[in-house]
Enzyme design. Structure first.
Site, PDB file in Angstrom:
ATOM      1  N   ARG A  29       0.919  -1.045  -0.048  1.00  0.00           N
ATOM      2  CA  ARG A  29      -0.135   0.280   0.099  1.00  0.00           C
ATOM      3  C   ARG A  29       0.716   1.437   0.002  1.00  0.00           C
ATOM      4  NH1 ARG A  29      -4.941  -1.570   0.225  1.00  0.00           N
ATOM      5  NH2 ARG A  29      -5.436  -3.597   0.772  1.00  0.00           N
ATOM      6  N   ILE A  31       2.286   4.756   1.185  1.00  0.00           N
ATOM      7  CA  ILE A  31       2.386   5.174   1.985  1.00  0.00           C
ATOM      8  C   ILE A  31       1.433   6.968   2.338  1.00  0.00           C
ATOM      9  CG2 ILE A  31       4.602   6.825   1.575  1.00  0.00           C
ATOM     10  CD1 ILE A  31       5.912   5.552   4.818  1.00  0.00           C
ATOM     11  N   ASN A  87       4.420   6.725 -13.832  1.00  0.00           N
ATOM     12  CA  ASN A  87       5.354   7.096 -14.585  1.00  0.00           C
ATOM     13  C   ASN A  87       7.040   7.116 -14.841  1.00  0.00           C
ATOM     14  OD1 ASN A  87       3.018   9.412 -13.285  1.00  0.00           O
ATOM     15  ND2 ASN A  87       3.305   8.934 -11.130  1.00  0.00           N
ATOM     16  N   GLU A  95       8.917   9.771  -8.174  1.00  0.00           N
ATOM     17  CA  GLU A  95       9.470  10.391  -6.837  1.00  0.00           C
ATOM     18  C   GLU A  95      10.567   9.525  -6.808  1.00  0.00           C
ATOM     19  OE1 GLU A  95       7.063  10.829  -3.868  1.00  0.00           O
ATOM     20  OE2 GLU A  95       6.530  13.624  -5.684  1.00  0.00           O
ATOM     21  N   VAL A  96       9.764   7.815  -6.729  1.00  0.00           N
ATOM     22  CA  VAL A  96      11.301   6.726  -6.594  1.00  0.00           C
ATOM     23  C   VAL A  96      11.832   6.064  -7.472  1.00  0.00           C
ATOM     24  CG1 VAL A  96      10.883   4.396  -5.404  1.00  0.00           C
ATOM     25  CG2 VAL A  96       9.869   6.662  -4.247  1.00  0.00           C
ATOM     26  N   HIS A 100       7.561   0.846 -10.110  1.00  0.00           N
ATOM     27  CA  HIS A 100       6.192   0.708  -9.803  1.00  0.00           C
ATOM     28  C   HIS A 100       5.159   1.079 -10.943  1.00  0.00           C
ATOM     29  CE1 HIS A 100       7.641   4.567  -8.701  1.00  0.00           C
ATOM     30  NE2 HIS A 100       5.916   4.700  -8.568  1.00  0.00           N
TER      31      HIS A 100
HETATM   32  P1  AMP Z   1       5.984   8.175  -8.129  1.00  0.00           P
HETATM   33  O1  AMP Z   1       5.660   9.593  -8.077  1.00  0.00           O
HETATM   34  O2  AMP Z   1       6.018   7.361  -8.954  1.00  0.00           O
HETATM   35  O3  AMP Z   1       7.219   7.823  -8.097  1.00  0.00           O
HETATM   36  O4  AMP Z   1       5.694   7.268  -6.993  1.00  0.00           O
HETATM   37  C1  AMP Z   1       6.442   7.412  -6.066  1.00  0.00           C
HETATM   38  C2  AMP Z   1       5.207   6.481  -4.298  1.00  0.00           C
HETATM   39  O5  AMP Z   1       5.533   5.894  -3.664  1.00  0.00           O
HETATM   40  C3  AMP Z   1       4.081   7.648  -3.948  1.00  0.00           C
HETATM   41  O6  AMP Z   1       2.515   7.969  -3.900  1.00  0.00           O
HETATM   42  C4  AMP Z   1       4.917   7.694  -3.002  1.00  0.00           C
HETATM   43  O7  AMP Z   1       4.011   7.863  -1.664  1.00  0.00           O
HETATM   44  C5  AMP Z   1       5.377   6.760  -2.226  1.00  0.00           C
HETATM   45  N1  AMP Z   1       6.091   6.168  -1.449  1.00  0.00           N
HETATM   46  C6  AMP Z   1       7.118   6.420  -1.128  1.00  0.00           C
HETATM   47  N2  AMP Z   1       7.897   5.896  -0.298  1.00  0.00           N
HETATM   48  C7  AMP Z   1       6.653   4.672   0.130  1.00  0.00           C
HETATM   49  C8  AMP Z   1       7.123   3.899   1.384  1.00  0.00           C
HETATM   50  N3  AMP Z   1       7.814   3.389   2.248  1.00  0.00           N
HETATM   51  N4  AMP Z   1       6.102   3.017   1.082  1.00  0.00           N
HETATM   52  C9  AMP Z   1       5.190   3.161   0.572  1.00  0.00           C
HETATM   53  N5  AMP Z   1       4.574   3.818  -0.166  1.00  0.00           N
HETATM   54  C10 AMP Z   1       6.070   4.636  -0.502  1.00  0.00           C
END
Ligand code: AMP
Length: 114
Positions: A29, A31, A87, A95-96, A100
């Site tokens: 899920r 966060i 993304n 962001e990550v 995903h």
């Molecule tokens: P994106 O902008 O597509 O890279 O989405 C990154 C997503 O990762 C965001 O919706 C964040 O809320 C989510 N996220 C970041 N760190 C965590 C974490 N430790 N556990 C769960 N979701 C996370």
């Protein structure tokens, strides 16, 4: 990848609410959920983004969506509908940097285009 937060979730090194895991993918899920259901489905192996996909990843990418379909059913949103988002890169707001698939649903959403 040592500094990758999603690699750490896959490895069980940091806590998360995992809803599915097997030898190829992990789903947990988000966060900061933007809807009642907001699940991230990630390949267990580190792939930074779609830009880094290799021909051998084709099956894995299809499998991400198969897992998404099962999770949508499990969450009770398969029929009401859901949004699938991946993304890639700065303009998308990624962001990550571990590929995903966002599974988002459980509420009526506005159309994202235009
Ligand atoms: P994106 O902008 O597509 O890279 O989405 C990154 C997503 O990762 C965001 O919706 C964040 O809320 C989510 N996220 C970041 N760190 C965590 C974490 N430790 N556990 C769960 N979701 C996370």
């Amino acid at each position: 990848m040592a500094d990758c937060i999603f690699c750490k979730i896959v490895a069980g090194e940091i806590p998360s609410e995992i809803v599915f895991k097997d030898d190829r993918v992990t789903a947990f899920r988000d966060i900061h959920p933007v809807a009642p259901t907001h699940i991230l489905i990630v390949p267990n192996k580190h792939i930074a983004s779609i830009n880094e996909l290799q021909p051998e990843d084709e099956g894995l990418m299809g499998y991400l969506f198969t897992v998404e379909r099962k999770l949508a059913e499990q969450e009770g949103i398969a029929q009401s509908g859901f949004r699938s988002i991946i993304n890639t890169g700065p303009d998308s707001g990624q962001e990550v940097h571990h590929l995903h698939l966002h599974l988002i649903g459980g509420q009526r959403m506005r159309h994202p285009m235009g």
